[in-house]
Design a protein around this motif. Structure first.
Motif, short mmCIF file in Angstrom:
data_model
loop_
_atom_site.label_atom_id
_atom_site.label_comp_id
_atom_site.label_asym_id
_atom_site.label_seq_id
_atom_site.Cartn_x
_atom_site.Cartn_y
_atom_site.Cartn_z
N UNK A 1 0.98 -1.04 -0.36
CA UNK A 1 -0.16 -0.19 -0.37
C UNK A 1 0.68 1.50 -0.21
N UNK A 2 1.50 1.43 0.72
CA UNK A 2 3.15 2.40 0.75
C UNK A 2 4.10 2.36 0.31
N UNK A 3 4.59 1.28 0.12
CA UNK A 3 6.44 1.45 -0.35
C UNK A 3 6.76 2.42 -1.37
N UNK A 4 5.26 2.44 -2.83
CA UNK A 4 5.95 3.07 -3.52
C UNK A 4 6.05 4.42 -3.47
N UNK A 5 5.88 5.30 -1.35
CA UNK A 5 6.01 6.72 -1.50
C UNK A 5 6.96 6.35 -0.22
N UNK A 6 7.87 5.54 0.06
CA UNK A 6 8.82 5.42 1.08
C UNK A 6 10.43 4.97 0.03
N UNK A 7 11.43 5.90 1.26
CA UNK A 7 12.82 5.48 0.20
C UNK A 7 13.03 4.52 1.64
N UNK A 8 12.77 5.32 2.84
CA UNK A 8 13.58 4.18 4.01
C UNK A 8 12.39 3.39 5.25
N UNK A 9 12.87 2.36 5.19
CA UNK A 9 12.50 1.76 6.57
C UNK A 9 12.97 1.06 7.55
N UNK A 10 12.71 1.40 8.74
CA UNK A 10 13.06 0.71 9.53
C UNK A 10 12.47 -0.42 10.19
N UNK A 11 12.61 -1.75 9.88
CA UNK A 11 12.09 -3.17 10.19
C UNK A 11 11.19 -2.71 11.45
N UNK A 12 12.65 -3.13 12.23
CA UNK A 12 12.36 -3.52 13.99
C UNK A 12 13.41 -2.33 14.63
N UNK A 13 12.40 -1.53 15.89
CA UNK A 13 13.65 -1.00 16.13
C UNK A 13 13.77 -1.69 17.43
N UNK A 14 14.92 -1.52 17.90
CA UNK A 14 16.28 -2.05 19.00
C UNK A 14 15.31 -4.01 18.92
N UNK A 15 16.30 -4.13 17.70
CA UNK A 15 15.90 -5.77 18.25
C UNK A 15 16.63 -6.41 19.43
N UNK A 16 18.16 -5.85 19.92
CA UNK A 16 18.50 -6.45 21.24
C UNK A 16 17.51 -5.93 22.05
N UNK A 17 16.42 -5.04 22.84
CA UNK A 17 16.33 -4.32 23.17
C UNK A 17 15.26 -5.97 24.78
N UNK A 18 15.21 -6.89 24.17
CA UNK A 18 14.52 -7.71 24.89
C UNK A 18 15.65 -8.47 24.85
N UNK A 19 16.92 -9.14 24.90
CA UNK A 19 18.18 -9.70 25.29
C UNK A 19 18.63 -8.59 26.68
#
Ligand code: GCO
Length: 430
Positions: A143-161
Motif C-alpha cells: 500500500x505505501x512502499x511506493x511512497x517511501x525510501x527508508x524503512x526500519x523493520x524493527x526498532x531495537x531488535x536487541x532490547x529483549x536480550x
C-alpha cells in the motif's frame, strides 16, 4: 559546523508514545491491568494521531528535512488477518504531510508494541510470529512502499536480550539479599537498596499470572520488550529477515535496516573481558542477520563503564539526566566508530537524545553529539542521518509522561505545542 544538504537531519517518535488511544495493542492492555508495571496509562498521549500535520509543520519551519515515525501494527491489523484500510489511509496522509513539506519520511514497522492477539498466540517467543510480521509488512509495503525510501523493520531488535540481562542481574542481587537475610550476613552487595517482601512479591506474581490469563489467555506475556530467550532472539531476527525479503520483492527501491540500542561500552581495568562479552551480546552477534541490509540504525544515549564485576554505577558527581543516565554526548561518536569497524553499510543515527527539563543542557548535548558525528563523517564513515529522540515530550513507556525528551513541549491538558530553542538549533545544522 554544517552538514551536507542531503544529510537527513530530523527527529523521531514512536506511534504508541505520541499518537494516543492505541487500544488494540498489547501495551494498552497491560497499562489497564490491576497488576500493571506502568506508572500511568498512555491515554490520549500527545494526540499526534490527529495533530501530526502541525507537528510536521513545526519541524519543517525549523529547517529539519527528515522525520522517523512508526506505523502501528495494532492499528493496521487489530484482529488477526483483518487489515484496516482506514489506518493505511491515515499513514498515507502522514507520509504526504511529510513530503509536501520537504520532509523525508523514515518509517519503522515495529516499535515495541504488537497487536494484543499476537501476544495471545505466544508473541515474540513463538515460531509463528515471523510469518505474521512478514504478512503485515507485505500489506503495508504493497500500500505505501511506493511512497517511501527508508524503512526500519524493527526498532531495537536487541532490547529483549538487554532486558533479560538486567532482569537476571536483579534476580541475582535479590537472591543474595534474601540469602543474607537468612544467614544474618549483612555483607550483601548492597546494590538492592530496598526492603524485600518476598512473600508479598510471590503472592503478587500469582495474582498477576491469573490476570494475564484473563486478559491475554496466556500466563506469560511475551511482549517485544519482555526478557528474551536466545530462541526468542532468533525469532526476532527471523522476523527481520522475513520482512526484508518481502520489502525486496514488493518495494525494491526502499533502503532498509533494523535499529539497535547500543551503549558506548568502556572497559575499566579488569573489565576488558566483560566489556567484550557485553559488546558481542549487544552488537556483534547481530552482524550475520544484518549483512543483507542497506543501513544500520544506531541508537545511543550514554556510556556504560564495565569493571571486573560487570556494569559500574555512574561516576561520583557525574551530571545525570532525568533517566539517571550519565550526561555523556561523546558516547555517540565512540559507538559509531566501533560499529563502523564491523558493519560496512551506511549508518543512520535513528535515536540520540536526552531527557531533561533544562533545554540549555539539551542544546549542549546536541552540539557535542553532532560534532562527534561530523568527525566520523570527515573520517569517511558513511553516516547518512541523525534523528534526535524525540520530536515531542511523550509517553516514556513504564515511566509514563515524567521524562521530557522532546524538542517540543506539550501541555497535555490542552495538547498545545511549545517548540523549545533546541528545535531551532537542530534545524540550523542543515
Ligand atoms: C528506546 C525506544 C524509545 C525510548 C527512547 C528513550 O530506545 O527505548 O526506541 O521508545 O523512548 O529510547 O528511552
Amino acid at each position: 559546523m554544517t552538514f551536507e544538504k542531503d544529510f537527513l537531519m530530523g527527529a523521531a517518535t514512536a506511534a504508541h508514545q505520541v499518537e494516543g488511544n492505541n487500544i488494540h495493542s498489547d501495551y494498552w492492555a497491560q497499562e489497564h491491568m490491576v497488576h500493571t508495571d506502568f506508572l500511568e496509562p498512555s491515554g490520549e498521549a500527545v494526540d499526534h494521531y490527529h495533530r501530526y500535520d502541525e507537528d510536521i509543520r513545526l519541524m519543517a519551519d525549523a529547517g529539519l528535512n527528515a522525520y522517523r515515525f512508526s506505523i502501528e501494527w495494532a492499528r493496521i491489523e487489530p484482529q488477526e488477518g483483518c487489515f484496516d484500510e482506514a489506518q493505511i489511509a491515515h499513514y498515507r496522509d502522514v507520509i504526504h504531510a511529510c513530503k509536501s513539506k520537504g520532509i523525508e519520511p523514515i518509517v519503522t514497522l515495529l516499535h515495541f508494541t504488537s497487536p494484543k492477539w499476537l501476544i495471545s498466540k505466544g508473541g515474540w517467543e513463538s515460531d509463528e510470529t515471523p510469518g505474521y510480521f512478514a504478512r503485515y509488512t507485505r500489506y503495508v509495503m504493497e500500500q505505501l512502499g511506493g511512497e517511501l525510501r527508508y524503512v526500519c523493520t524493527i526498532n531495537e531488535a536487541n532490547m529483549g536480550i538487554q532486558v533479560a540481562a538486567i532482569a537476571k542481574r536483579y534476580m541475582q542481587q535479590m537472591m543474595a539479599k534474601m540469602q543474607a537475610g537468612k544467614t544474618g550476613d549483612d555483607k550483601t552487595d548492597g546494590t538492592v537498596q530496598m526492603g524485600l517482601n518476598l512473600e508479598k512479591m510471590m503472592a503478587n506474581q500469582q495474582a498477576a499470572e491469573k490476570e494475564r490469563m484473563e486478559v491475554f489467555g496466556v500466563a506469560k506475556t511475551e511482549c517485544f520488550t519482555s526478557p528474551r530467550t536466545a530462541h526468542g532472539d532468533e525469532i526476532v531476527l527471523e522476523a527481520h529477515k522475513a520482512a526484508r525479503a518481502v520489502i525486496r520483492e514488493v518495494a525494491p527501491h526502499v533502503r532498509l535496516g533494523l535499529t539497535l540500542s547500543l551503549h558506548d561500552i568502556q572497559a575499566q581495568p579488569g573489565g576488558e573481558e566483560n566489556a567484550e562479552k557485553e559488546w558481542a551480546e549487544e552488537f556483534t552477534h547481530y552482524l550475520p542477520a544484518i549483512e543483507g541490509d542497506d543501513f544500520l540504525g544506531v541508537q545511543n544515549y550514554t556510556r556504560t563503564r564495565i569493571g571486573a564485576e560487570g556494569s559500574l554505577p555512574t561516576p561520583e558527581g557525574a551530571e545525570l539526566t532525568q533517566m539517571d543516565y550519565e550526561f555523556y554526548p561523546q558516547a555517540l561518536e565512540n559507538v559509531i566508530r566501533r560499529v563502523a569497524r564491523d558493519f560496512k553499510g551506511d549508518l543512520l543515527v535513528t535515536e540520540n537524545g536526552i531527557a531533561t527539563d533544562d533545554d540549555s543542557r539539551r542544546a549542549a548535548f546536541i552540539k557535542a553529539a553532532l560534532s562527534g558525528v561530523k568527525a566520523c563523517i570527515d573520517d569517511g564513515i558513511p553516516v547518512k542521518g541523525y534523528m534526535y529522540w524525540s520530536l515531542l515530550d511523550n509517553f516514556e513507556w513504564q515511566k509514563g509522561y515524567s521524562m521530557t525528551f522532546g524538542l517540543i513541549a506539550v501541555d497535555r491538558g490542552t495538547q498545545q505545542r511549545s517548540p523549545k530553542p533546541s528545535l531551532t538549533l537542530l534545524g540550523q545544522y542543515i
